[in-house]
Enzyme design. Structure first.
Site, short mmCIF file in Angstrom:
data_model
loop_
_atom_site.label_atom_id
_atom_site.label_comp_id
_atom_site.label_asym_id
_atom_site.label_seq_id
_atom_site.Cartn_x
_atom_site.Cartn_y
_atom_site.Cartn_z
N TRP A 122 0.83 -1.22 0.00
CA TRP A 122 0.00 0.00 0.00
C TRP A 122 0.85 1.25 0.00
O TRP A 122 0.46 2.29 -0.56
CB TRP A 122 -1.00 -0.02 1.15
N ASP A 193 -1.57 6.71 6.71
CA ASP A 193 -2.62 5.83 6.19
C ASP A 193 -2.94 4.83 7.30
O ASP A 193 -2.15 3.93 7.58
CB ASP A 193 -2.12 5.13 4.93
N LYS A 217 -12.56 -1.50 6.46
CA LYS A 217 -11.77 -2.44 7.27
C LYS A 217 -12.18 -2.38 8.74
O LYS A 217 -12.66 -3.35 9.28
CB LYS A 217 -10.28 -2.15 7.08
C1 LIG Z 1 -7.14 -1.43 1.79
C2 LIG Z 1 -6.10 -0.39 1.93
C3 LIG Z 1 -6.00 0.71 1.06
C4 LIG Z 1 -6.89 0.86 -0.14
O1 LIG Z 1 -8.13 1.19 0.26
P1 LIG Z 1 -9.35 1.48 -0.74
O2 LIG Z 1 -10.31 2.11 0.22
O3 LIG Z 1 -9.79 0.20 -1.31
O4 LIG Z 1 -8.89 2.46 -1.77
C5 LIG Z 1 -5.02 1.64 1.31
N1 LIG Z 1 -4.19 1.53 2.35
C6 LIG Z 1 -4.23 0.49 3.19
C7 LIG Z 1 -3.27 0.41 4.33
C8 LIG Z 1 -5.20 -0.50 3.02
O5 LIG Z 1 -5.25 -1.54 3.86
#
Ligand SMILES: *Cc1c(COP(=O)(O)O)cnc(C)c1O
Length: 383
Positions: A122, A193, A217
């Site tokens: 990511w 993030d 998540k």
């Molecule tokens: C799943 C994830 C993303 C991407 O997320 P989307 O909402 O599908 O764009 C980005 N960063 C991390 C750490 C993730 O786990």
């Protein structure tokens, strides 16, 4: 009379089976398990939200029914994360992925250089998207690529000019996380993030200038992205199309177009649920307990191994492998047959991965550990 009884018993049995089907344990990395209580509330409230005679999906986003619920959601999130008044909270769309670029568009305005901690998939995606923002340079300042991301990058003193640094705080795919934010990173504006760890571990909002997280998540359904940002960041943002502009989104309270009403509603219910559980500190404690249980099983096992360095292991995403691709496959299939779902690892890592977000009960992890022991008795070294 007898046949009636028979039918009744049969119906009961089917009901019981459906009932047990509903109680699978979902270990998916995302979209992920939601608290069962929240799903039940959604079901109960669905036909008529707050006696409006309409479902939440049908009400106007300009009605007080919605603006009240959004305000409450924000207030509860502020309480949960102790978000100071000089930070704004946004409920946006586009997922974590849009934030990879939107952060750069709004914040990479002086040196136009963004420093990245390259900690996995990511982080790489974030770098690629940032580099696509015209004029912006994405610079790797630390990487664990050579270790296949099985540990976190070592962070040396950082030299050079950057508009901000970017950190993937929990690496969802590789299963590493920062238990503490490295002090060196705090010398610069820091973007975090937190997609797969937000509300699951007690990070200080003030360690960051901006936090973002896709909801699917650890918050709620897909379609919502939470952004928390220091108000002073808005001063330097350039003129941008409205949907991509933090200042314009802040000014319109995340409703400059139709917001994802249903997703914000469910997120609000999850925030209430978290408050009732005792908040983020209580969740962290439970998450540590759950993770500890699974890691201990992996350590004690002769069959299963963790590819991740002990000190960097994630609480929410836990990869593990056997030595054999066939056994991995069999494990995932047999687990599924007993209601332990979505344990297949990401294709880039292989093996298995169990995601233990806030809504995964301890009982689910206990069941998984039992199953691993049964599986090992059948297929592995242990007796
Ligand atoms: C799943 C994830 C993303 C991407 O997320 P989307 O909402 O599908 O764009 C980005 N960063 C991390 C750490 C993730 O786990």
């Amino acid at each position: 009379m007898l046949s009636l009884l028979l039918i009744r018993n049969k119906t009961k049995k089917i009901k019981k089976e459906v009932g047990s089907l509903q109680r699978v344990y979902n270990f998916s990395a995302g979209p992920a398990v939601l608290p069962a209580e929240v799903v039940r509330t959604v079901q109960e409230e669905l036909p008529s939200y707050r006696r409006s005679g309409m479902s939440i999906m049908e009400i106007s986003h300009r009605s007080s029914l919605f603006t009240d619920l959004q305000e409450t959601a924000e207030t509860d999130l502020r309480k949960l994360m102790q978000i100071p008044d000089n930070y704004d909270v946004l409920f946006l769309q586009g997922g974590g992925t849009l934030q990879f670029a939107m952060t750069a568009m709004n914040l990479a305005v002086k040196t136009k250089r963004v420093g990245f901690i390259d900690s996995g998939h990511w982080a790489q995606r974030a770098m690629e998207e940032t580099a696509l923002v015209k004029g912006t340079k994405a610079v790797v300042i630390a990487s664990s690529k050579n270790q296949k991301y099985t540990q976190l990058p070592k962070i040396e003193p950082i030299t050079g000019q950057f508009d901000y640094l970017h950190l993937t705080v929990n690496n969802t795919i590789e299963g590493t996380m920062y238990h503490q934010i490295p002090a060196e990173l705090k010398k610069f504006p820091l973007v975090g993030d937190l997609s797969s760890i937000i509300l699951g571990y007690n990070y200080q909002v003030t360690d960051f200038d901006l936090i973002y997280a896709g909801a699917q998540k650890n918050i709620g359904p897909a379609g919502l992205t939470v952004v928390i940002l220091k108000h002073e960041l808005l001063q330097n943002a350039p003129e941008l199309p409205a949907m991509l502009s933090y200042p314009k989104q802040v000014q319109k309270h995340s409703a400059l177009n139709t917001p994802p009403v249903f997703a914000i509603y469910v997120a609000g219910l999850v925030f209430k649920w978290l408050l009732a559980q005792g908040g983020v500190a209580a969740m962290q404690e439970k998450n540590e307990q759950k993770a500890q249980l699974l890691y201990a099983e992996i350590e004690n096992s002769k069959l299963f191994k963790s590819p991740v360095a002990v000190e960097d292991r994630s609480l929410t995403n836990i990869p593990f492998v056997t030595g054999s691709a066939q056994l991995n496959q069999l494990f995932v299939a047999e687990a599924q047959a007993v209601g332990l779902l979505n344990l297949k690892g990401h294709r880039s890592v292989g093996g298995m991965r169990a995601s233990l977000y806030n809504a995964m009960p301890l009982a689910g992890v206990k069941r998984l550990v039992e199953f691993m022991q049964e599986f090992e008795r059948q297929h592995g070294g242990r007796n």
